[in-house]
Write a protein that holds these residues in place. Structure first.
Motif, PDB file in Angstrom:
ATOM      1  N   GLU A 347      57.951  28.872  76.813  1.00 19.40           N
ATOM      2  CA  GLU A 347      56.953  29.343  75.855  1.00 19.40           C
ATOM      3  C   GLU A 347      57.219  30.790  75.444  1.00 19.40           C
ATOM      4  OE1 GLU A 347      55.748  25.900  77.989  1.00 19.40           O
ATOM      5  OE2 GLU A 347      56.308  27.879  78.765  1.00 19.40           O
ATOM      6  N   GLU A 348      57.614  31.612  76.409  1.00 15.52           N
ATOM      7  CA  GLU A 348      57.948  33.000  76.096  1.00 15.52           C
ATOM      8  C   GLU A 348      59.199  33.075  75.217  1.00 15.52           C
ATOM      9  OE1 GLU A 348      56.404  35.465  79.999  1.00 15.52           O
ATOM     10  OE2 GLU A 348      58.222  34.241  80.162  1.00 15.52           O
ATOM     11  N   ALA A 349      60.151  32.166  75.461  1.00 15.62           N
ATOM     12  CA  ALA A 349      61.365  32.135  74.645  1.00 15.62           C
ATOM     13  C   ALA A 349      61.033  31.779  73.206  1.00 15.62           C
ATOM     14  CB  ALA A 349      62.365  31.148  75.231  1.00 15.62           C
ATOM     15  N   VAL A 350      60.165  30.784  73.016  1.00 12.70           N
ATOM     16  CA  VAL A 350      59.759  30.384  71.667  1.00 12.70           C
ATOM     17  C   VAL A 350      59.065  31.546  70.958  1.00 12.70           C
ATOM     18  CG1 VAL A 350      58.209  28.886  70.351  1.00 12.70           C
ATOM     19  CG2 VAL A 350      59.595  27.926  72.202  1.00 12.70           C
ATOM     20  N   GLU A 351      58.212  32.256  71.679  1.00  8.45           N
ATOM     21  CA  GLU A 351      57.491  33.383  71.086  1.00  8.45           C
ATOM     22  C   GLU A 351      58.454  34.503  70.694  1.00  8.45           C
ATOM     23  OE1 GLU A 351      53.901  36.534  72.256  1.00  8.45           O
ATOM     24  OE2 GLU A 351      54.385  34.833  73.565  1.00  8.45           O
ATOM     25  N   ALA A 356      61.344  37.212  66.148  1.00 13.24           N
ATOM     26  CA  ALA A 356      62.603  37.595  65.501  1.00 13.24           C
ATOM     27  C   ALA A 356      62.683  37.034  64.087  1.00 13.24           C
ATOM     28  CB  ALA A 356      63.784  37.101  66.333  1.00 13.24           C
ATOM     29  N   ARG A 357      62.126  35.861  63.869  1.00  9.85           N
ATOM     30  CA  ARG A 357      62.121  35.273  62.528  1.00  9.85           C
ATOM     31  C   ARG A 357      61.342  36.165  61.562  1.00  9.85           C
ATOM     32  NH1 ARG A 357      63.164  29.772  61.833  1.00  9.85           N
ATOM     33  NH2 ARG A 357      61.529  29.611  60.272  1.00  9.85           N
ATOM     34  N   VAL A 358      60.231  36.697  62.016  1.00  7.89           N
ATOM     35  CA  VAL A 358      59.427  37.594  61.178  1.00  7.89           C
ATOM     36  C   VAL A 358      60.221  38.861  60.870  1.00  7.89           C
ATOM     37  CG1 VAL A 358      57.339  38.993  61.076  1.00  7.89           C
ATOM     38  CG2 VAL A 358      57.265  36.680  62.063  1.00  7.89           C
ATOM     39  N   ARG A 359      60.849  39.431  61.903  1.00  8.43           N
ATOM     40  CA  ARG A 359      61.640  40.642  61.697  1.00  8.43           C
ATOM     41  C   ARG A 359      62.857  40.368  60.816  1.00  8.43           C
ATOM     42  NH1 ARG A 359      59.572  41.378  66.911  1.00  8.43           N
ATOM     43  NH2 ARG A 359      61.269  40.236  67.927  1.00  8.43           N
ATOM     44  N   TRP A 396      70.491  38.708  67.517  1.00  9.03           N
ATOM     45  CA  TRP A 396      70.012  38.505  68.894  1.00  9.03           C
ATOM     46  C   TRP A 396      69.770  39.817  69.619  1.00  9.03           C
ATOM     47  CZ3 TRP A 396      67.898  34.239  70.496  1.00  9.03           C
ATOM     48  CH2 TRP A 396      68.162  33.064  69.790  1.00  9.03           C
ATOM     49  N   VAL A 397      70.608  40.802  69.388  1.00 13.92           N
ATOM     50  CA  VAL A 397      70.452  42.067  70.118  1.00 13.92           C
ATOM     51  C   VAL A 397      69.308  42.897  69.535  1.00 13.92           C
ATOM     52  CG1 VAL A 397      71.558  44.258  70.686  1.00 13.92           C
ATOM     53  CG2 VAL A 397      72.833  42.127  70.908  1.00 13.92           C
ATOM     54  N   GLU A 398      69.251  43.009  68.197  1.00 15.96           N
ATOM     55  CA  GLU A 398      68.285  43.917  67.588  1.00 15.96           C
ATOM     56  C   GLU A 398      66.966  43.246  67.215  1.00 15.96           C
ATOM     57  OE1 GLU A 398      69.934  46.209  64.432  1.00 15.96           O
ATOM     58  OE2 GLU A 398      71.761  46.726  65.545  1.00 15.96           O
ATOM     59  N   LEU A 399      66.985  41.969  66.899  1.00  7.88           N
ATOM     60  CA  LEU A 399      65.748  41.303  66.488  1.00  7.88           C
ATOM     61  C   LEU A 399      65.079  40.542  67.624  1.00  7.88           C
ATOM     62  CD1 LEU A 399      66.693  39.985  62.922  1.00  7.88           C
ATOM     63  CD2 LEU A 399      65.902  42.241  63.647  1.00  7.88           C
ATOM     64  N   VAL A 400      65.864  39.887  68.464  1.00  5.90           N
ATOM     65  CA  VAL A 400      65.296  39.178  69.613  1.00  5.90           C
ATOM     66  C   VAL A 400      65.227  40.090  70.839  1.00  5.90           C
ATOM     67  CG1 VAL A 400      65.507  37.176  71.133  1.00  5.90           C
ATOM     68  CG2 VAL A 400      66.218  36.987  68.741  1.00  5.90           C
ATOM     69  N   GLY A 401      66.251  40.937  70.987  1.00  2.75           N
ATOM     70  CA  GLY A 401      66.392  41.751  72.185  1.00  2.75           C
ATOM     71  C   GLY A 401      65.161  42.528  72.612  1.00  2.75           C
ATOM     72  N   PRO A 402      64.466  43.209  71.690  1.00  6.44           N
ATOM     73  CA  PRO A 402      63.302  43.990  72.125  1.00  6.44           C
ATOM     74  C   PRO A 402      62.245  43.165  72.855  1.00  6.44           C
ATOM     75  CG  PRO A 402      63.969  44.650  69.926  1.00  6.44           C
ATOM     76  CD  PRO A 402      64.800  43.439  70.272  1.00  6.44           C
ATOM     77  N   ILE A 423      73.157  31.371  68.143  1.00  3.88           N
ATOM     78  CA  ILE A 423      72.771  31.285  66.739  1.00  3.88           C
ATOM     79  C   ILE A 423      72.966  29.872  66.202  1.00  3.88           C
ATOM     80  CG2 ILE A 423      74.953  31.826  65.561  1.00  3.88           C
ATOM     81  CD1 ILE A 423      71.550  33.444  64.783  1.00  3.88           C
ATOM     82  N   LEU A 424      73.953  29.151  66.733  1.00  8.75           N
ATOM     83  CA  LEU A 424      74.152  27.766  66.313  1.00  8.75           C
ATOM     84  C   LEU A 424      72.968  26.913  66.746  1.00  8.75           C
ATOM     85  CD1 LEU A 424      75.822  25.426  65.161  1.00  8.75           C
ATOM     86  CD2 LEU A 424      76.961  25.270  67.388  1.00  8.75           C
ATOM     87  N   GLU A 425      72.559  27.048  68.018  1.00  6.75           N
ATOM     88  CA  GLU A 425      71.429  26.266  68.499  1.00  6.75           C
ATOM     89  C   GLU A 425      70.143  26.650  67.764  1.00  6.75           C
ATOM     90  OE1 GLU A 425      71.732  23.803  70.516  1.00  6.75           O
ATOM     91  OE2 GLU A 425      73.866  24.152  70.860  1.00  6.75           O
ATOM     92  N   TYR A 426      70.007  27.934  67.485  1.00  8.32           N
ATOM     93  CA  TYR A 426      68.839  28.399  66.739  1.00  8.32           C
ATOM     94  C   TYR A 426      68.808  27.789  65.343  1.00  8.32           C
ATOM     95  CZ  TYR A 426      66.153  31.644  63.817  1.00  8.32           C
ATOM     96  OH  TYR A 426      65.282  32.182  62.909  1.00  8.32           O
ATOM     97  N   ALA A 427      69.950  27.803  64.655  1.00 13.79           N
ATOM     98  CA  ALA A 427      70.012  27.252  63.307  1.00 13.79           C
ATOM     99  C   ALA A 427      69.680  25.759  63.305  1.00 13.79           C
ATOM    100  CB  ALA A 427      71.399  27.486  62.707  1.00 13.79           C
ATOM    101  N   ARG A 428      70.154  25.051  64.316  1.00 17.19           N
ATOM    102  CA  ARG A 428      69.857  23.625  64.410  1.00 17.19           C
ATOM    103  C   ARG A 428      68.366  23.368  64.604  1.00 17.19           C
ATOM    104  NH1 ARG A 428      74.632  22.346  68.787  1.00 17.19           N
ATOM    105  NH2 ARG A 428      76.356  21.899  67.334  1.00 17.19           N
TER     106      ARG A 428
END
Length: 582
Positions: A347-351, A356-359, A396-402, A423-428
């Protein structure tokens, strides 16, 4: 302290160095020569040449496999020479996939053919890796991984690779992928051994320092030198194809083994010590510059289109959110982090990814609204050049990382190392795509009429788009692929459309571009001199937005469905034969 097993060190039999007496926090393994042994496939050149001939043929270029095979052989030889030379450098950077095809593998070919192959560079390099060599797991690797797990030693991969994708696929095919806390490949992180930063990155990603790791490789000039420069606790060499370096190397390994079978014994004989809490600093970046070419004139001559350029999302497919897939990706990310020693619930991973999608949307707005100096600030008033695309690492580093920073100092390095696989799994997982009505008919009509086709799309992962095209059974009807994450620039930058036109060797004045967004697609097409620009309803833009588009954003046509192109084309392009049952 237990007695250490005797192994060959520096060419003589003696006790291993003291570094092998201290149990490491992490064991870092090279890929080829350590985890896998490789055997050359001489027949692979002919097979690959035949495939490249087919790929070029889809874009309208006739090139026989017989003529391509010597080009490939020469390119591989030149690439080997470059790799040997790079191993002499203090901090070498890795080549990107497009450069490998442009400057090495396909450099003798005409510009249009080079651009076709460069457009699918990552896919073709993965195929090259699998075709030119056979791979089998080296003796002792399964046992070593089991021993490391038993002793609480995390295992990672640090490998020079022109296709980390191919390596990840091999690991998964042999059921080994889940044993590794991190996989660091030079083509995905931009650093190349003997650059010490690639080892430091892996160590940090696993929550430790190079001095608390052992590194296992099979070459003196790359692996042993990289290990020594990074300051690892011990360097182990396993013999494979690289006993003799291309030039003299003075650094030596702490232990030399014929196979990895003895590494587990060394681990068992080592003594655990208290873990360290201080991480080393590391990092290197490289920048690539581009000089925009001049825009060709816009007037469009009548007759058969010279090329058809299609956007992907909103034109070839429409998509709806897939909550189940997003949750599944959250579980996948949580599990991958757990193997590396980080605790994060699904759940934390999804959040974290949702944030990151918003950013990411804000990032796109900023970059598309900030043209280079000397170009209009208002995209409706003119063309926008030099619009950069975000890469997997930045995402992943700048948008998800924080959102994951609380997991520890090493999480940034873990994300940097795993970015291209994630990023491949995310895109899928982003959405569920549906092929738009009429797309197949238009593509078949283009093929029948001799009109080459390119996909020109803003993407987070062009590889995922290729997978969609293949799943819908239309990939063979597309000659050229231009995806922003692979090109490094996104629409409205006209270099996107120009790159496709170059690959197709097409006159822009008689080319057609079909998109669904005035502020990206129309501007990119007009800036590249495309003669006819069409927008299709039902995509990402509302009907009101399409109808209000004016000035530089105004298309030549607005259509309800992609299949309506056939009416606009008639009689320039023959319609495809009627098909039923789809």
């Amino acid at each position: 302290m237990p007695t250490l097993p005797t192994v060959e060190v520096g060419g003589t039999d003696r006790r291993p160095s003291p570094g092998l007496g201290v149990r490491p926090d992490a064991l870092l393994l090279d890929f080829g020569g350590v985890i896998f042994q490789t055997t050359k496939r001489p027949e692979g050149y002919g097979e690959l040449a035949a495939h490249l001939s087919e790929v070029l043929g889809r874009a309208g270029h006739r090139r026989s496999p017989e003529s391509l095979e010597p080009v490939l052989r020469g390119g591989v030889k030149a690439l080997k020479d470059w790799k040997n030379a790079s191993s002499r450098r203090l901090a070498p950077l890795e080549l990107d996939h497009r450069t490998i095809w442009h400057d090495f593998l396909a450099s003798p070919l005409p510009p249009a053919e080079r651009e076709v192959l460069a457009g699918s560079a990552g896919t073709l390099l993965a195929r090259l890796t699998a075709t030119l060599s056979e791979h089998s797991v080296r003796p002792g690797i399964p046992e070593l991984l089991a021993t490391a797990t038993e002793l609480g030693v995390t295992v990672g991969i640090v490998s020079n690779a022109h296709s980390g994708r191919a390596h990840r696929t091999l690991l998964a095919a042999h059921g080994l992928d889940e044993a590794f806390g991190v996989q660091v490949y030079s083509d995905e992180v931009g650093l190349r051994k003997p650059h010490p930063g690639i080892i430091t990155m892996a160590a940090r990603a696993l929550g430790t320092t190079p001095g608390r790791t052992w590194y296992v490789g099979d070459t003196l000039d790359r692996d042993v030198v990289a290990g020594r420069r990074a300051g690892v606790g011990a360097v182990i060499l396993t013999r494979h194809h690289s006993d003799v370096p291309p030039y003299p190397v003075t650094d030596t390994a702490d232990a030399v083994l014929d196979t990895p079978e003895g590494i587990g014994d060394l681990l068992r004989a080592s003594v655990p010590v208290a873990p360290t809490s201080t991480l080393d600093a590391a990092g290197a970046t490289g920048a690539e510059t581009r000089t925009p070419s001049a825009r060709p004139a816009v007037p469009a001559p009548a007759g058969r289109p010279s090329a058809l350029l299609l956007d992907h999302g909103g034109v070839v497919v429409t998509s709806v959110p897939d909550d189940a897939a997003r949750l599944a990706f959250g579980r996948h990310l949580s599990q991958r982090l757990a193997v590396a020693g980080y605790t994060l619930s699904p759940e934390e991973a999804v959040e974290a990814v949702a944030g990151a999608r918003v950013r990411h949307r804000a990032w796109k707005d900023r970059h598309e609204g900030a043209p280079a100096a000397g170009t209009p600030a208002d995209p409706a008033a003119g063309f926008v050049e030099d619009v950069e695309e975000i890469d997997a690492t930045t995402f992943w580093v700048e948008l998800v990382g924080p959102a994951l920073a609380h997991l520890g100092d090493g999480i940034e390095d873990w994300l940097r190392a795993e970015a291209y696989a994630l990023i491949l799994e995310y895109a899928r997982s982003k959405s569920l795509p549906t092929l738009r009505p009429g797309v197949r008919d238009v593509l078949e009509a283009a093929r029948a009429g001799g009109v080459p086709v390119a996909i020109v799309s803003n993407t987070v992962c062009g590889r995922a788009v290729r997978e969609e095209l293949e799943a819908f059974g239309i990939d063979h009807l597309v000659g050229v692929h231009v995806y922003s994450d692979e090109l490094g620039h996104r629409k409205p930058d006209p270099v996107t459309a120009r790159t496709a036109l170059t690959a197709l060797d097409a006159d822009p004045r008689s080319a057609w571009f079909v998109g669904d967004k005035p502020h990206r697609d129309v501007l990119a097409a007009r800036g590249a001199g495309v003669g006819t620009v069409v927008l299709v309803r039902g995509g990402s833009s509302s009907d009101a937005t399409l109808d209000a588009a004016d000035g530089a954003l105004r298309p030549d046509h607005v259509i309800a469905e992609v299949g309506d192109l056939l009416t606009l084309w008639a009689p320039a392009v023959p319609a495809a034969p009627a098909r039923h049952g789809r």
